[in-house]
Write a protein that holds these residues in place. Sequence first.
Motif, PDB file in Angstrom:
ATOM      1  N   GLU B  78       0.824  -1.214   0.000  1.00 58.36           N
ATOM      2  CA  GLU B  78       0.000   0.000   0.000  1.00 58.36           C
ATOM      3  C   GLU B  78       0.860   1.267   0.000  1.00 58.36           C
ATOM      4  N   ARG B  79       2.153   1.139   0.336  1.00 55.72           N
ATOM      5  CA  ARG B  79       3.010   2.323   0.389  1.00 55.72           C
ATOM      6  C   ARG B  79       3.431   2.706  -1.028  1.00 55.72           C
ATOM      7  N   LYS B  80       2.997   3.864  -1.454  1.00 61.29           N
ATOM      8  CA  LYS B  80       3.336   4.310  -2.814  1.00 61.29           C
ATOM      9  C   LYS B  80       4.555   5.236  -2.731  1.00 61.29           C
ATOM     10  N   PHE B  81       5.669   4.782  -3.277  1.00 62.85           N
ATOM     11  CA  PHE B  81       6.896   5.582  -3.217  1.00 62.85           C
ATOM     12  C   PHE B  81       6.991   6.526  -4.415  1.00 62.85           C
ATOM     13  N   VAL B  82       7.494   7.706  -4.136  1.00 63.33           N
ATOM     14  CA  VAL B  82       7.676   8.715  -5.180  1.00 63.33           C
ATOM     15  C   VAL B  82       9.150   9.113  -5.163  1.00 63.33           C
ATOM     16  N   SER B  83       9.733   9.295  -6.342  1.00 64.75           N
ATOM     17  CA  SER B  83      11.138   9.713  -6.310  1.00 64.75           C
ATOM     18  C   SER B  83      11.217  11.221  -6.109  1.00 64.75           C
ATOM     19  N   VAL B  84      12.318  11.667  -5.515  1.00 64.68           N
ATOM     20  CA  VAL B  84      12.438  13.050  -5.062  1.00 64.68           C
ATOM     21  C   VAL B  84      12.295  14.044  -6.206  1.00 64.68           C
ATOM     22  N   ASN B  85      12.879  13.699  -7.360  1.00 59.93           N
ATOM     23  CA  ASN B  85      12.835  14.691  -8.435  1.00 59.93           C
ATOM     24  C   ASN B  85      11.448  14.849  -9.061  1.00 59.93           C
ATOM     25  N   GLU B  86      10.498  13.962  -8.651  1.00 55.84           N
ATOM     26  CA  GLU B  86       9.132  14.107  -9.175  1.00 55.84           C
ATOM     27  C   GLU B  86       8.206  14.816  -8.192  1.00 55.84           C
ATOM     28  N   LEU B  87       8.726  15.053  -6.979  1.00 53.36           N
ATOM     29  CA  LEU B  87       7.851  15.570  -5.925  1.00 53.36           C
ATOM     30  C   LEU B  87       7.225  16.915  -6.247  1.00 53.36           C
ATOM     31  N   SER B  88       7.930  17.729  -7.027  1.00 48.71           N
ATOM     32  CA  SER B  88       7.406  19.076  -7.256  1.00 48.71           C
ATOM     33  C   SER B  88       6.315  19.099  -8.321  1.00 48.71           C
ATOM     34  N   GLN B  89       6.029  17.949  -8.924  1.00 50.65           N
ATOM     35  CA  GLN B  89       4.958  17.933  -9.922  1.00 50.65           C
ATOM     36  C   GLN B  89       3.612  18.217  -9.246  1.00 50.65           C
ATOM     37  N   PRO B  90       2.745  18.932  -9.947  1.00 52.10           N
ATOM     38  CA  PRO B  90       1.489  19.377  -9.300  1.00 52.10           C
ATOM     39  C   PRO B  90       0.630  18.235  -8.779  1.00 52.10           C
ATOM     40  N   GLU B  91       0.708  17.060  -9.402  1.00 50.02           N
ATOM     41  CA  GLU B  91      -0.183  15.973  -8.963  1.00 50.02           C
ATOM     42  C   GLU B  91       0.103  15.536  -7.524  1.00 50.02           C
TER      43      GLU B  91
END
Lengths: 337, 539
Positions: B78-91
């Motif tokens: 259930e843990r959805k990981f996001v990479s750091v360089n994508e964090l600033s995307q509006p979604e």
Amino acid sequence: MYELNTLLPEYDIKLPTCMYPMKVLNNSRATVDVKADASNGLCNGHANLLATSAVTSGELTKKVCALDLDNLSAQIQKLLKSSNDVDGVSARQEKVLKQLQELKEQMANIRASLGLCQKGAQHTVQTSLRNGGLREEPLHDIVINGHPNFIPYALLALKNAWKDLFTIDVKIFKHSTVPDIGKEASEFEKKLAQVKVDPSKPKVNVSLIWKNCEHTEMISSPTMYVPIYGEVNIIRYLGRVGPEAYRYENSPNCNEIDAVLDICYQLLRCNTSKSRAAMLRALNLRLGKQKYFGGDEISVADIGVHSSLKRLPAITPKDLTPTLTEWRKRVQLVTQL
Amino acid sequence: MVADKENVATASSAVEGEATSKKAAKKQAKEALKAAKKAESKAANMAANGEEAGDAVDVSAGRYGSTGLIQSKEKFEERKFVSVNELSQPEYRDQVVWVRGRVHTSRAKGKQCFLVLRQQSSTVQCILAVNERVSKQMVKFSGNVSKESIIDVQAKVVTVPNKIESCTEQTIELCIEQLFVVSLAKPQLPLQIEDASRPENADDPEGLNIRVNQDTRLDNRILDLRTPANQAIFRLEAGVCRLFRDILTAKGFTEIHTPKIISAASEGGANVFTVSYFKESAYLAQSPQLYKQMAIAADFDKVYTVGAVFRAEDSNTHRHLTEFVGLDLEMAFKYHYHEVLHTIADTFTGIFKGLRDNYSREIEAVNQQFKAEPFKFLEPPLILEFAEGVKMLREAGIETGDEEDLSTPNEKLLGRLVKAKYDTDFYVLDKFPLAIRPFYTMPDPNNPIYSNSYDMFMRGEEIISGAQRIHDPDFLVERAKHHGIDITKIAAYIESFRFGCPPHAGGGIGMERVVMLYLGLDNIRKTSMFPRDPKRLTP
């Protein structure tokens, strides 16, 4: 005044045997003359030194240097009159020239027998021939940097105009600062490639580099890196190295041609249609009723104006006066832009 | 265990007199730290088990601590990981996300804790403040996580009003809700990543002048490799290899693999490593030359190979390695070796274009630390003849013979001259004098003092040297004799042309050198992940 003492001791200098003795150029009679003069106390130690190496320095310094103009002029007269000296010199020159010729032939034979290529000397010879025998530095291959948005049409114009006289061999490169050169520039490249290259004609090698640069610039030698900025100035340079018919520096129209080229330079820098119109008016005035700018013969001025007009898409046929339009048609036949 | 060892190591190297007291103090401190950690993890564990901690009520119990050794027990799908360089995307704005990264820096101050989380070259600021869900213990625990430890955080992405200058993600920060330590790093690091990634600008008097020297970097290569510049260098290096393969494959080349243990030295006997081979000795390949040519003789038409090459040269310069990756290619041609010359030169242009278009981020990252002029090239590549190069040098006042090899200073000067005239960092020099080339080089048919050979240069340094090879066995024997080479030793090489061989040419490139010169770096050790030179065999 004090009398200077002789610095060198007063004995005969023994000449080393490993050297050739120089033959005295003027005949021995002249030498005798000079010697006699020296003993007369004339102030021509200079001629003395030149004429003979055997004169001892002691003899010179002993003499008091009294300036006697009458005596001197008589001396000069005497030298000039001895015409057989001049004959002797010219005979020697002939001989030397002949020897040089022989040496050259020998060299050529050696070269031929070794099978060396005779590259490098080639275009020097050709350009100097065109130059009426004037000695000329070998032409450098030149590099022209141009932005694909500001195409140096003059290059194509000159190439076409000089088709039968002179070859401009253009190699085209794309610099890494411009990923895409656009349609017009590739069209220009194609047209450049279509002009035939005649190997028998004298030529200059040009590397045209599409580059993201502010000015159209030309570089001939990296060691003396003084770029030439502006298309008209490149035209001027090429005009000097190109065929004789296009060298304008000695022509009576020199100033006129320069003035027209300067107008082109300004025209390319005009931002408003108003200032452009002013430049066109100036050009129209210069052209007047003449066939070409500055007379009946086509010149680099016409090349400059024509390529500048081509480079400015903002200038439509409507902006041109009837005389300019007529002129443009005439020049177009030669330049084929 | 690890901490104890560290103590022993530092104590042994310390001055005798102070050693005992220092040692004791350090040991105590360590012990205290250890005890604290133990207590913490115990507390966490207890909390995780659903039991309340003894002394104070920890509201965030179970929301921080160590994950323990991850032995693939649970999946946490259930843990959805996001990479750091994508964090600033509006979604992701105002969303709660999971991020795994390294602690770049951490700073705990009373009720707040700031962490900078790093993932490869990207960094993001995280904030942890005491509130109804975050306890004081959790903040304290977070502040004590050592630098370079790997942590998992669950956090809310929040946009910030002012740009955060110190991070790559400048517009957002993370409000931490849960924090788990995945892998703890030693508290004392042999070098600080911050120091190792500091830009090298010598003329800045105000900037901090702490440097990490090259040997410390290489001794602790895994830490050093974590800097953004190094991350970028080796990603770009991978790009060079990939582009080399892709471009040549598209041109119809086949990749081959050649043996690295060989029986006879391929290019002269001098610079070759000897290895024991059962009861005999063998050599490490100096170049895949012979095998490439044999592949041509075996009808593979166009081949390339990517592999290690060994040179036993005892030279400690900025551009020599004893082991490097060779990108070699060999190609049969129809009538003129320029077919090959153009293929190689175009391959280079292709690589440069690919790097320019697809690796601009990496190039910029390297440039931030190691400033260099961008690499410039022409398309099609500039090809000059050797004689023209000599002429240019002479114009610049250099005395050099027609048949003389370019000395290193002359090579560099010529590079500068070409750059001044044509503004290109890459060019080809064609038709080298025959006398300075190996015996298997084909002479120029028009002029016996020159040969059908070429070098290519990047920023004035030679990167590839190639030639048309003699494919006629009898002529090869003649040339070998002329060079005074023992025919019996190269009999096998000559024999391989006895069964018919197409005319062919090729060359070999050092990958590290290409990357170094492309990026304008000053040392080849910067572009080799674990460099080998006469003085370094580890790591």
